[in-house]
Design a protein around this motif. Sequence first.
Motif, PDB file in Angstrom:
ATOM      1  N   SER A 128       0.832  -1.205   0.000  1.00 30.15           N
ATOM      2  CA  SER A 128       0.000   0.000   0.000  1.00 30.15           C
ATOM      3  C   SER A 128       0.868   1.257   0.000  1.00 30.15           C
ATOM      4  N   GLU A 129       1.923   1.235   0.809  1.00 24.76           N
ATOM      5  CA  GLU A 129       2.815   2.387   0.862  1.00 24.76           C
ATOM      6  C   GLU A 129       3.580   2.550  -0.449  1.00 24.76           C
ATOM      7  N   TYR A 130       3.957   1.435  -1.047  1.00 21.26           N
ATOM      8  CA  TYR A 130       4.649   1.505  -2.335  1.00 21.26           C
ATOM      9  C   TYR A 130       3.736   2.149  -3.388  1.00 21.26           C
ATOM     10  N   TYR A 131       2.483   1.735  -3.384  1.00 26.89           N
ATOM     11  CA  TYR A 131       1.523   2.341  -4.318  1.00 26.89           C
ATOM     12  C   TYR A 131       1.328   3.821  -4.006  1.00 26.89           C
ATOM     13  N   ARG A 132       1.236   4.154  -2.737  1.00 24.87           N
ATOM     14  CA  ARG A 132       1.048   5.552  -2.344  1.00 24.87           C
ATOM     15  C   ARG A 132       2.178   6.432  -2.840  1.00 24.87           C
ATOM     16  N   THR A 133       3.390   5.903  -2.811  1.00 21.13           N
ATOM     17  CA  THR A 133       4.558   6.686  -3.223  1.00 21.13           C
ATOM     18  C   THR A 133       4.743   6.708  -4.729  1.00 21.13           C
ATOM     19  N   PHE A 134       4.616   5.550  -5.356  1.00 15.04           N
ATOM     20  CA  PHE A 134       5.014   5.444  -6.763  1.00 15.04           C
ATOM     21  C   PHE A 134       3.840   5.292  -7.735  1.00 15.04           C
ATOM     22  N   GLY A 135       2.628   5.072  -7.227  1.00 17.80           N
ATOM     23  CA  GLY A 135       1.479   4.922  -8.112  1.00 17.80           C
ATOM     24  C   GLY A 135       1.503   3.656  -8.943  1.00 17.80           C
ATOM     25  N   GLU A 136       2.205   2.631  -8.468  1.00 16.20           N
ATOM     26  CA  GLU A 136       2.327   1.367  -9.201  1.00 16.20           C
ATOM     27  C   GLU A 136       1.061   0.536  -8.982  1.00 16.20           C
ATOM     28  N   GLN A 137       0.226   0.432 -10.022  1.00 18.53           N
ATOM     29  CA  GLN A 137      -1.061  -0.240  -9.887  1.00 18.53           C
ATOM     30  C   GLN A 137      -0.907  -1.707  -9.491  1.00 18.53           C
ATOM     31  N   LYS A 138       0.128  -2.352  -9.974  1.00 15.97           N
ATOM     32  CA  LYS A 138       0.342  -3.760  -9.632  1.00 15.97           C
ATOM     33  C   LYS A 138       0.517  -3.934  -8.122  1.00 15.97           C
ATOM     34  N   ALA A 139       1.188  -2.991  -7.487  1.00 18.87           N
ATOM     35  CA  ALA A 139       1.391  -3.080  -6.038  1.00 18.87           C
ATOM     36  C   ALA A 139       0.056  -3.016  -5.311  1.00 18.87           C
ATOM     37  N   LEU A 140      -0.820  -2.109  -5.735  1.00 16.29           N
ATOM     38  CA  LEU A 140      -2.141  -2.018  -5.123  1.00 16.29           C
ATOM     39  C   LEU A 140      -2.945  -3.287  -5.369  1.00 16.29           C
ATOM     40  N   ASP A 141      -2.875  -3.812  -6.587  1.00 15.59           N
ATOM     41  CA  ASP A 141      -3.596  -5.044  -6.908  1.00 15.59           C
ATOM     42  C   ASP A 141      -3.123  -6.206  -6.035  1.00 15.59           C
ATOM     43  N   GLU A 142      -1.817  -6.281  -5.805  1.00  9.20           N
ATOM     44  CA  GLU A 142      -1.275  -7.351  -4.956  1.00  9.20           C
ATOM     45  C   GLU A 142      -1.767  -7.186  -3.513  1.00  9.20           C
ATOM     46  N   ALA A 143      -1.792  -5.947  -3.026  1.00  8.42           N
ATOM     47  CA  ALA A 143      -2.270  -5.696  -1.667  1.00  8.42           C
ATOM     48  C   ALA A 143      -3.738  -6.084  -1.523  1.00  8.42           C
ATOM     49  N   ILE A 144      -4.542  -5.722  -2.490  1.00  7.24           N
ATOM     50  CA  ILE A 144      -5.966  -6.047  -2.458  1.00  7.24           C
ATOM     51  C   ILE A 144      -6.171  -7.562  -2.484  1.00  7.24           C
ATOM     52  N   ALA A 145      -5.386  -8.243  -3.290  1.00  9.75           N
ATOM     53  CA  ALA A 145      -5.518  -9.703  -3.391  1.00  9.75           C
ATOM     54  C   ALA A 145      -5.219 -10.369  -2.045  1.00  9.75           C
ATOM     55  N   ILE A 146      -4.211  -9.879  -1.332  1.00  6.87           N
ATOM     56  CA  ILE A 146      -3.886 -10.443  -0.014  1.00  6.87           C
ATOM     57  C   ILE A 146      -5.004 -10.140   0.976  1.00  6.87           C
ATOM     58  N   TYR A 147      -5.499  -8.916   0.951  1.00  2.78           N
ATOM     59  CA  TYR A 147      -6.638  -8.548   1.803  1.00  2.78           C
ATOM     60  C   TYR A 147      -7.824  -9.479   1.549  1.00  2.78           C
ATOM     61  N   GLU A 148      -8.126  -9.759   0.311  1.00  2.00           N
ATOM     62  CA  GLU A 148      -9.261 -10.623  -0.019  1.00  2.00           C
ATOM     63  C   GLU A 148      -9.031 -12.052   0.464  1.00  2.00           C
ATOM     64  N   CYS A 149      -7.784 -12.528   0.413  1.00  2.00           N
ATOM     65  CA  CYS A 149      -7.473 -13.853   0.955  1.00  2.00           C
ATOM     66  C   CYS A 149      -7.720 -13.901   2.460  1.00  2.00           C
ATOM     67  N   LEU A 150      -7.302 -12.869   3.168  1.00  2.00           N
ATOM     68  CA  LEU A 150      -7.509 -12.835   4.613  1.00  2.00           C
ATOM     69  C   LEU A 150      -8.995 -12.821   4.956  1.00  2.00           C
ATOM     70  N   GLU A 151      -9.756 -12.023   4.227  1.00  2.00           N
ATOM     71  CA  GLU A 151     -11.192 -11.955   4.498  1.00  2.00           C
ATOM     72  C   GLU A 151     -11.888 -13.275   4.185  1.00  2.00           C
ATOM     73  N   ALA A 152     -11.404 -13.958   3.167  1.00  2.00           N
ATOM     74  CA  ALA A 152     -12.033 -15.222   2.768  1.00  2.00           C
ATOM     75  C   ALA A 152     -11.649 -16.378   3.672  1.00  2.00           C
ATOM     76  N   HIS A 153     -10.422 -16.360   4.216  1.00  2.00           N
ATOM     77  CA  HIS A 153      -9.913 -17.555   4.889  1.00  2.00           C
ATOM     78  C   HIS A 153      -9.532 -17.349   6.357  1.00  2.00           C
ATOM     79  N   ALA A 154      -9.004 -16.185   6.712  1.00  2.00           N
ATOM     80  CA  ALA A 154      -8.485 -15.981   8.065  1.00  2.00           C
ATOM     81  C   ALA A 154      -9.503 -15.347   9.001  1.00  2.00           C
ATOM     82  N   TYR A 155     -10.534 -14.746   8.456  1.00  2.00           N
ATOM     83  CA  TYR A 155     -11.538 -14.060   9.267  1.00  2.00           C
ATOM     84  C   TYR A 155     -12.461 -15.064   9.958  1.00  2.00           C
ATOM     85  N   ASP A 156     -12.691 -14.863  11.242  1.00  2.00           N
ATOM     86  CA  ASP A 156     -13.582 -15.714  12.028  1.00  2.00           C
ATOM     87  C   ASP A 156     -14.988 -15.114  11.971  1.00  2.00           C
ATOM     88  N   LYS A 157     -15.843 -15.707  11.172  1.00  2.00           N
ATOM     89  CA  LYS A 157     -17.179 -15.150  10.957  1.00  2.00           C
ATOM     90  C   LYS A 157     -18.055 -15.245  12.203  1.00  2.00           C
TER      91      LYS A 157
END
Length: 401
Positions: A128-157
Motif C-alpha cells: 500500500s505504501e509503495y503504491y502511495r509513493t510510486f502509483g504502481e497499480q500492480k502493487a495495489l492489486d497485490e495488496a488487495i488480493a492479499i486482503y481478499e485472501c484474509l477476508e475469505a480464509h483468516a476471518y472468524d465469521k
Amino acid sequence: MVDRRLLELKEEMETEAQNLLGFWEKYAFSDDDNIVFHGAVDANLTPDLQANKHIVLTARLVWTFSYAYRLFGEMRYKEIAQRMYEYLVSHFIDREYGGVFWEVKADGTPHDTNKRTYGESFAIYALSEYYRTFGEQKALDEAIAIYECLEAHAYDKEHKGYYEALTRDWKYEQKEQVSNVNPYSSACKTMNTHLHLLEAYTSLYRVWKDPGLKDSLVEQIEVMIEKIVNQNNWHYMLYFDRAWNSITPDISYGHDIEGSWLLWEAAECVGDEKLKEYVKPVSMKMAEAIYEEGWHDDGGIIYEYNPLNGKVLDFRSWWVQAEAVVGFFNAWQLTGDSKYLDAAERVWEFTKKEVIDHENGGWFSFAVSDGRPTKRIDGWTCPYHNARMCYEIMERIQHQI
C-alpha cells in the motif's frame, strides 16, 4: 517557546532518519543480484550469507524506503524501494494459493509457506505504501488480493477477528498457530497480529476507499477496543482462544503505547466523527497508563510486566522507545497536556543516550546499560519502528507549526 522546541525536535528527527537509512544502505544490501539483501547481520555487523529471509523484514524495507523517497526525494531511496518491492513480489507472493510466504531461504526459494496473518498484514502495509509513493497499480492489486485472501480464509465469521495462521492452502490447523508471534498452543488469536492488521488495513484504506474494506477496518477498531483492551486497567491483553478468552495476564508496554496512536490513526483515516469520539478516550487512557506505569528508574520504557506474579522484564527494547516517542507525542496532540510532550522528549533523550549507535549508525536492540547484545539485522530487527518514529514526528510537527 513551544514552536522552537518543536522545530529543534523536527530537525533532530530529520537527521536521525537520514542516519538510519544510511545504516541500512550500508549493512543490509548487497551488490550481488543473487543476494539483494541480507536476512541477518550479527552484533559485529557481519552478514550471515546463509540466513533465511523473512516477510516481516522484507516488507518493512519496502515500506521504509518507499516512505523515505516520498519524504526526501533521494533517488537512491527510490532504487532501494523498487529493488525490495521486486524481491517481495518475485519471491514471497504465492502464485498458486495467494498470500505471501512467511519465510524464504537465503537463495529466495520457499522455506516456511504457512500463511501467518502477521506476515500477510505487513505485505499489505508495504504494498500500500509503495503504491502511495510510486502509483504502481500492480502493487495495489497485490495488496488487495492479499486482503481478499484474509477476508475469505483468516476471518472468524462467528467470533470476529482473524486467526493467527493457516496452511499454505489456507486450511486451519491448531498446531500451526504457534510461532514467534504466538508461543501458546491454545491460542489462535493475538493482540500483536490484530494490531498490525489494523495498521495494514488503515494503510490500504488510505489509498483504496473500498466500502467493504472500510467496514472491515471499523470492525477491527471495535474488536481491538472491545475484545483486546482490558478496560479495567487500559492495557492490551495479549493471547486469546477463538472466543476471545484471555490466556495470559502479561502487559506489553510497547504494544500499548503503539496501539494508543495506531487506533487513533485508524479512526482518523476512516474519518467518521462518532468513531473518533469512541476511540479518543481509549487512546488517551492507554497512553496515560504507560505514562504512569511504564518507566524504568534509569529512563526509558520497560518491556513487560506480569501483574499476577510481579515479574518484570525491565530491559529497554529499541522499538518500545520509538513507539513511546510517537505515542506520547500523539497524546499531547490530542489533549494539549504538556506532560506528554515532555514524556516524548524524555524518551527521545534516553534513546539518543542509550540506544543509538553513534559510531556505526543504526540502533542497538536494547539500551546499552541493559547489557543484551544481539543481532543488528534479522527478521524482526528492521528499520520500521524507529524510521517511522522519525517520519511521524517530522510530519506531525510540520502540520503543527
